[in-house]
Design a protein around this motif. Structure first.
Motif, PDB file in Angstrom:
ATOM      1  N   ASP A  67       0.870  -1.172   0.000  1.00  0.00           N
ATOM      2  CA  ASP A  67       0.000   0.000   0.000  1.00  0.00           C
ATOM      3  C   ASP A  67       0.906   1.221   0.000  1.00  0.00           C
ATOM      4  N   ILE A  68       0.648   2.151  -0.911  1.00  0.00           N
ATOM      5  CA  ILE A  68       1.436   3.380  -1.004  1.00  0.00           C
ATOM      6  C   ILE A  68       0.478   4.558  -0.981  1.00  0.00           C
ATOM      7  N   VAL A  69       0.675   5.468  -0.038  1.00  0.00           N
ATOM      8  CA  VAL A  69      -0.159   6.662   0.067  1.00  0.00           C
ATOM      9  C   VAL A  69       0.511   7.788  -0.709  1.00  0.00           C
ATOM     10  N   VAL A  70      -0.277   8.465  -1.552  1.00  0.00           N
ATOM     11  CA  VAL A  70       0.226   9.631  -2.282  1.00  0.00           C
ATOM     12  C   VAL A  70      -0.703  10.803  -1.987  1.00  0.00           C
ATOM     13  N   ALA A  71      -0.132  11.875  -1.450  1.00  0.00           N
ATOM     14  CA  ALA A  71      -0.904  13.083  -1.181  1.00  0.00           C
ATOM     15  C   ALA A  71      -1.104  13.833  -2.493  1.00  0.00           C
ATOM     16  N   ILE A  72      -2.356  14.175  -2.768  1.00  0.00           N
ATOM     17  CA  ILE A  72      -2.708  14.797  -4.047  1.00  0.00           C
ATOM     18  C   ILE A  72      -3.364  16.152  -3.799  1.00  0.00           C
ATOM     19  N   ASP A  73      -2.989  17.148  -4.612  1.00  0.00           N
ATOM     20  CA  ASP A  73      -3.758  18.381  -4.686  1.00  0.00           C
ATOM     21  C   ASP A  73      -3.824  18.755  -6.164  1.00  0.00           C
ATOM     22  N   HIS A  74      -4.227  19.962  -6.459  1.00  0.00           N
ATOM     23  CA  HIS A  74      -4.415  20.335  -7.869  1.00  0.00           C
ATOM     24  C   HIS A  74      -3.201  21.038  -8.468  1.00  0.00           C
ATOM     25  N   GLY A  75      -2.067  21.003  -7.770  1.00  0.00           N
ATOM     26  CA  GLY A  75      -0.870  21.708  -8.237  1.00  0.00           C
ATOM     27  C   GLY A  75       0.064  20.828  -9.049  1.00  0.00           C
ATOM     28  N   ASN A  88       3.279  20.317  -8.625  1.00  0.00           N
ATOM     29  CA  ASN A  88       4.244  19.538  -7.838  1.00  0.00           C
ATOM     30  C   ASN A  88       3.631  18.260  -7.287  1.00  0.00           C
ATOM     31  N   SER A  89       2.348  18.287  -7.026  1.00  0.00           N
ATOM     32  CA  SER A  89       1.643  17.076  -6.606  1.00  0.00           C
ATOM     33  C   SER A  89       1.606  16.071  -7.763  1.00  0.00           C
ATOM     34  N   LYS A  90       1.332  16.546  -8.949  1.00  0.00           N
ATOM     35  CA  LYS A  90       1.323  15.681 -10.138  1.00  0.00           C
ATOM     36  C   LYS A  90       2.715  15.117 -10.385  1.00  0.00           C
ATOM     37  N   HIS A  91       3.722  15.943 -10.160  1.00  0.00           N
ATOM     38  CA  HIS A  91       5.113  15.504 -10.326  1.00  0.00           C
ATOM     39  C   HIS A  91       5.434  14.370  -9.340  1.00  0.00           C
ATOM     40  N   ALA A  92       4.977  14.505  -8.084  1.00  0.00           N
ATOM     41  CA  ALA A  92       5.199  13.459  -7.076  1.00  0.00           C
ATOM     42  C   ALA A  92       4.450  12.178  -7.461  1.00  0.00           C
ATOM     43  N   PHE A  93       3.232  12.326  -7.981  1.00  0.00           N
ATOM     44  CA  PHE A  93       2.455  11.174  -8.452  1.00  0.00           C
ATOM     45  C   PHE A  93       3.205  10.465  -9.592  1.00  0.00           C
ATOM     46  N   ASP A  94       3.675  11.252 -10.568  1.00  0.00           N
ATOM     47  CA  ASP A  94       4.423  10.675 -11.700  1.00  0.00           C
ATOM     48  C   ASP A  94       5.666   9.939 -11.210  1.00  0.00           C
ATOM     49  N   TRP A  95       6.377  10.546 -10.262  1.00  0.00           N
ATOM     50  CA  TRP A  95       7.572   9.912  -9.700  1.00  0.00           C
ATOM     51  C   TRP A  95       7.204   8.578  -9.055  1.00  0.00           C
ATOM     52  N   THR A  96       6.107   8.569  -8.324  1.00  0.00           N
ATOM     53  CA  THR A  96       5.671   7.358  -7.616  1.00  0.00           C
ATOM     54  C   THR A  96       5.367   6.220  -8.585  1.00  0.00           C
ATOM     55  N   ILE A  97       4.582   6.500  -9.628  1.00  0.00           N
ATOM     56  CA  ILE A  97       4.223   5.405 -10.540  1.00  0.00           C
ATOM     57  C   ILE A  97       5.395   4.989 -11.415  1.00  0.00           C
ATOM     58  N   VAL A 131       4.029   9.334   0.098  1.00  0.00           N
ATOM     59  CA  VAL A 131       4.715  10.199  -0.865  1.00  0.00           C
ATOM     60  C   VAL A 131       4.020  11.551  -0.895  1.00  0.00           C
ATOM     61  N   VAL A 132       4.817  12.609  -0.723  1.00  0.00           N
ATOM     62  CA  VAL A 132       4.290  13.975  -0.806  1.00  0.00           C
ATOM     63  C   VAL A 132       5.204  14.790  -1.714  1.00  0.00           C
ATOM     64  N   GLY A 133       4.617  15.785  -2.340  1.00  0.00           N
ATOM     65  CA  GLY A 133       5.402  16.716  -3.148  1.00  0.00           C
ATOM     66  C   GLY A 133       5.738  17.927  -2.303  1.00  0.00           C
ATOM     67  N   THR A 134       6.425  18.875  -2.914  1.00  0.00           N
ATOM     68  CA  THR A 134       6.709  20.132  -2.234  1.00  0.00           C
ATOM     69  C   THR A 134       6.065  21.257  -3.029  1.00  0.00           C
ATOM     70  N   ARG A 135       5.799  22.341  -2.361  1.00  0.00           N
ATOM     71  CA  ARG A 135       5.182  23.481  -3.040  1.00  0.00           C
ATOM     72  C   ARG A 135       6.213  24.338  -3.751  1.00  0.00           C
ATOM     73  N   GLY A 136       7.467  24.089  -3.498  1.00  0.00           N
ATOM     74  CA  GLY A 136       8.504  24.869  -4.159  1.00  0.00           C
ATOM     75  C   GLY A 136       8.784  26.194  -3.460  1.00  0.00           C
ATOM     76  N   ARG A 137       8.339  26.331  -2.217  1.00  0.00           N
ATOM     77  CA  ARG A 137       8.637  27.556  -1.474  1.00  0.00           C
ATOM     78  C   ARG A 137      10.064  27.484  -0.956  1.00  0.00           C
ATOM     79  N   GLY A 138      10.646  28.632  -0.717  1.00  0.00           N
ATOM     80  CA  GLY A 138      11.993  28.687  -0.166  1.00  0.00           C
ATOM     81  C   GLY A 138      12.007  28.260   1.290  1.00  0.00           C
ATOM     82  N   ILE A 139      13.199  28.030   1.818  1.00  0.00           N
ATOM     83  CA  ILE A 139      13.352  27.598   3.209  1.00  0.00           C
ATOM     84  C   ILE A 139      12.750  28.628   4.162  1.00  0.00           C
ATOM     85  N   PHE A 140      13.025  29.915   3.923  1.00  0.00           N
ATOM     86  CA  PHE A 140      12.547  30.970   4.811  1.00  0.00           C
ATOM     87  C   PHE A 140      11.014  30.980   4.871  1.00  0.00           C
ATOM     88  N   GLN A 141      10.367  30.901   3.718  1.00  0.00           N
ATOM     89  CA  GLN A 141       8.906  30.911   3.671  1.00  0.00           C
ATOM     90  C   GLN A 141       8.325  29.649   4.313  1.00  0.00           C
TER      91      GLN A 141
END
Length: 178
Positions: free
Chosen positions: A42-50, A52-61, A134-144
């Motif tokens: 069983d593999i959990v993938v966090a999904i949203d409409h962005g 980076n989420s699609k990128h994480a999904f693609d990486w997973t499959i 599996v989760v993606g990142t939003r691409g925000r900087g470390i400070f943010q």
């Protein structure tokens, strides 16, 4: 700052009915050595409409899934009562389920969960006891990320049941998918 989900805390969710056009994945073959069925992961993938989420999904499959695995798509929403959000998310999850079957021949289960994204992803991991989250990142900087908090960071520190894989955003380049 996000809080840890308490064990007895309830949460609301809706299963997403995925299209029946996806063939049912047959049970895995018997292994010759033991005569037992190979159990998929069983593999959990966090999904949203962005993206980076699609990128994480693609990486997973592409990199993680194998035959007999079950992909659990989890999308967090602030309210399950918003039918527009539910319908748009259902369409996204149907599309991803078809893609997962076409690319990796894996079964997909989808769930829309009400609540804070980090908390509900960890709660779903507790429920499913997956091999990975599996989760993606939003691409925000470390400070943010430090100022606002980050779902991936929350999951990394609070999902104790399974390893958390954080897939770098698309800005890291397409090399992470190929």
């Amino acid at each position: 700052m996000m809080e840890t989900v308490m064990e007895d805390e309830e949460y609301n969710w809706k299963e997403v009915k995925l299209p029946s056009l996806i063939p049912i994945v047959p049970e895995p073959e018997l292994t010759k050595e033991t005569g037992e069925r190979r159990r998929g992961r069983d593999i959990v993938v966090a999904i949203d409409h962005g993206p980076n989420s699609k990128h994480a999904f693609d990486w997973t499959i592409t990199h993680l899934c194998r035959l007999a695995d079950t992909l659990h798509l989890v999308h967090a929403v602030s309210s399950l009562k918003n039918e527009i959000v539910y319908e748009v998310t259902q369409a996204l999850m149907e599309k991803l389920a078809v893609e997962a079957f076409e690319v990796a021949m894996v079964k997909t289960v989808a769930r829309i969960v009400e609540g804070d994204a980090g908390k509900v992803i960890c709660k779903e991991a507790e429920r499913l006891k997956p091999s990975a989250v599996v989760v993606g990142t939003r691409g925000r900087g470390i400070f943010q990320s430090v100022l606002q908090g980050s779902v991936s960071e929350y999951c990394l520190h609070n999902c104790k049941i399974a390893p958390v894989i954080i897939v770098p955003g698309k800005e890291a380049g397409e090399d992470s998918v190929i």
